[in-house]
Design an enzyme around this catalytic site. Structure first.
Site, PDB file in Angstrom:
ATOM      1  N   GLY A   1       4.537   1.377 -11.188  1.00  0.00           N
ATOM      2  CA  GLY A   1       3.731   2.589 -11.134  1.00  0.00           C
ATOM      3  C   GLY A   1       3.645   3.334 -12.462  1.00  0.00           C
TER       4      GLY A   1
ATOM      5  N   SER B   1       3.091  -2.865 -12.196  1.00  0.00           N
ATOM      6  CA  SER B   1       1.816  -2.600 -12.873  1.00  0.00           C
ATOM      7  C   SER B   1       0.978  -3.866 -13.094  1.00  0.00           C
ATOM      8  CB  SER B   1       2.046  -1.866 -14.193  1.00  0.00           C
ATOM      9  OG  SER B   1       2.645  -0.601 -13.941  1.00  0.00           O
TER      10      SER B   1
ATOM     11  N   TRP C   1       0.809  -1.229   0.000  1.00  0.00           N
ATOM     12  CA  TRP C   1       0.000   0.000   0.000  1.00  0.00           C
ATOM     13  C   TRP C   1       0.840   1.277   0.000  1.00  0.00           C
ATOM     14  CZ3 TRP C   1      -4.225  -1.408   4.225  1.00  0.00           C
ATOM     15  CH2 TRP C   1      -4.928  -2.542   3.779  1.00  0.00           C
TER      16      TRP C   1
ATOM     17  N   GLY D   1       1.258  -3.048  -6.348  1.00  0.00           N
ATOM     18  CA  GLY D   1       1.251  -1.729  -5.721  1.00  0.00           C
ATOM     19  C   GLY D   1      -0.094  -1.059  -5.927  1.00  0.00           C
ATOM     20  N   GLY D   2      -0.159  -0.183  -6.926  1.00  0.00           N
ATOM     21  CA  GLY D   2      -1.353   0.643  -7.164  1.00  0.00           C
ATOM     22  C   GLY D   2      -2.669  -0.118  -7.153  1.00  0.00           C
TER      23      GLY D   2
HETATM   24  C1  PEP Z   1       5.266  -2.101  -6.125  1.00  0.00           C
HETATM   25  O1  PEP Z   1       5.181  -1.065  -5.495  1.00  0.00           O
HETATM   26  O2  PEP Z   1       5.913  -3.052  -5.669  1.00  0.00           O
HETATM   27  C2  PEP Z   1       4.594  -2.168  -7.432  1.00  0.00           C
HETATM   28  C3  PEP Z   1       4.797  -3.224  -8.168  1.00  0.00           C
HETATM   29  O3  PEP Z   1       3.799  -1.097  -7.786  1.00  0.00           O
HETATM   30  P1  PEP Z   1       2.760  -1.027  -9.023  1.00  0.00           P
HETATM   31  O4  PEP Z   1       1.962  -2.316  -8.990  1.00  0.00           O
HETATM   32  O5  PEP Z   1       1.936   0.161  -8.758  1.00  0.00           O
HETATM   33  O6  PEP Z   1       3.573  -0.942 -10.268  1.00  0.00           O
END
Ligand code: PEP
Length: 261
Positions: free
Chosen positions: A177, A217, A14, A238-239
């Site tokens: 991200g 992502s 998060w 992440g997101g």
């Molecule tokens: C992360 O923060 O480990 C990540 C993979 O972020 P996102 O999924 O937003 O790319």
């Protein structure tokens, strides 16, 4: 052991998002999503401030908790830092070590990663060690050498028994991200390399048991094709983990991919 490679491993990082009420709402929604929680391993990784309350709400739940970082010392005059015993105390089982944001923005190196992994293991926490190349490194053909150095230096001095208690997350920096995702082939290629590097150094048993996550992502639309790949055991999200509906959808896709593997 707190994990197995027989089920997909789905972790939601998060980052610096969510107040305590928002964090509690999120884990309650996850429970209400009827995911078949036993079919996967779920880890939520809230900010430090929400760990205690999330831990209280998740008592008795199969959803486990991780922290986003820790210091390598057990205690001391390190203003603003958090130590492994504190994370255990608040109910964490996992801790992310060496996330690319920490490496890029807060000066983390393979050496600090190695120190933190040692301390985490000493205190019974499972480190999720993040590795991955930048866009420039990929374009110059340096992906494998970068990942190789991160594994060698990050796991320096650890024997097979310790390496068995670590999770590795391959997270290409250019995909974090940004909305760009490694293709399943690109990710599988690096995951297969990581597994072969573990086999060479620590033996086939360690390599075949190892959980290697993909991160960058991950969203509901790309989870299935990534997790169908042989050497991808789960996702560090992440997101898309900030929204209960998309995290639940990612989990469903991951379970489906594992059932079809
Ligand atoms: C992360 O923060 O480990 C990540 C993979 O972020 P996102 O999924 O937003 O790319």
């Amino acid at each position: 052991m707190n994990f197995t490679n027989e089920k997909p491993f789905i972790a939601g990082n998060w980052k610096m998002f969510k107040t305590i009420p928002e964090a509690v709402d999120m884990v309650q929604k996850l429970h209400d999503a009827s995911l078949g929680l036993e079919k996967a391993q779920f880890v939520v990784i809230p900010p430090y401030t929400a760990l205690n309350e999330v831990s209280r709400v998740l008592k008795g739940s199969p959803v486990q908790i991780g922290a986003q970082n820790m210091h390598w010392e057990e205690q001391g005059a390190f203003t603003g830092e958090v130590a492994a015993p504190m994370l255990k105390d608040v109910g964490c089982t996992f801790v992310v070590i060496g996330h690319s944001e920490r490496r890029q923005l807060f000066g983390e190196t393979n050496e600090t990663v190695n120190k933190k992994i040692n301390t985490a293991l000493t205190h019974g926490l499972v480190p999720i060690m993040c590795i991955g190349e930048s866009l420039e490194e990929r374009e110059k053909g340096h992906t494998i050498s970068k990942v190789q150095a991160q594994i060698t230096e990050g796991l320096e001095g650890l024997d097979a028994e310790k390496v068995l208690r670590i999770i590795i997350a391959y997270e290409p920096i250019w995909a974090i991200g940004t909305g760009l995702t490694a293709t399943p082939n690109q990710a599988q290629e690096v995951h297969a390399f990581i597994r072969s590097a573990l086999a060479e150094k620590h033996g086939n048993d360690v390599a075949s048991y190892a959980i290697i996550l993909y991160g960058g992502s991950v969203k509901p639309e790309n989870t299935f094709s990534l997790l169908k790949e042989n050497d991808i055991n789960g996702a560090l999200v992440g997101g898309a983990s900030l929204n209960a509906a998309s995290f639940a959808e990612i989990a469903r896709e991951a379970i489906k991919a594992y059932e079809e593997k």
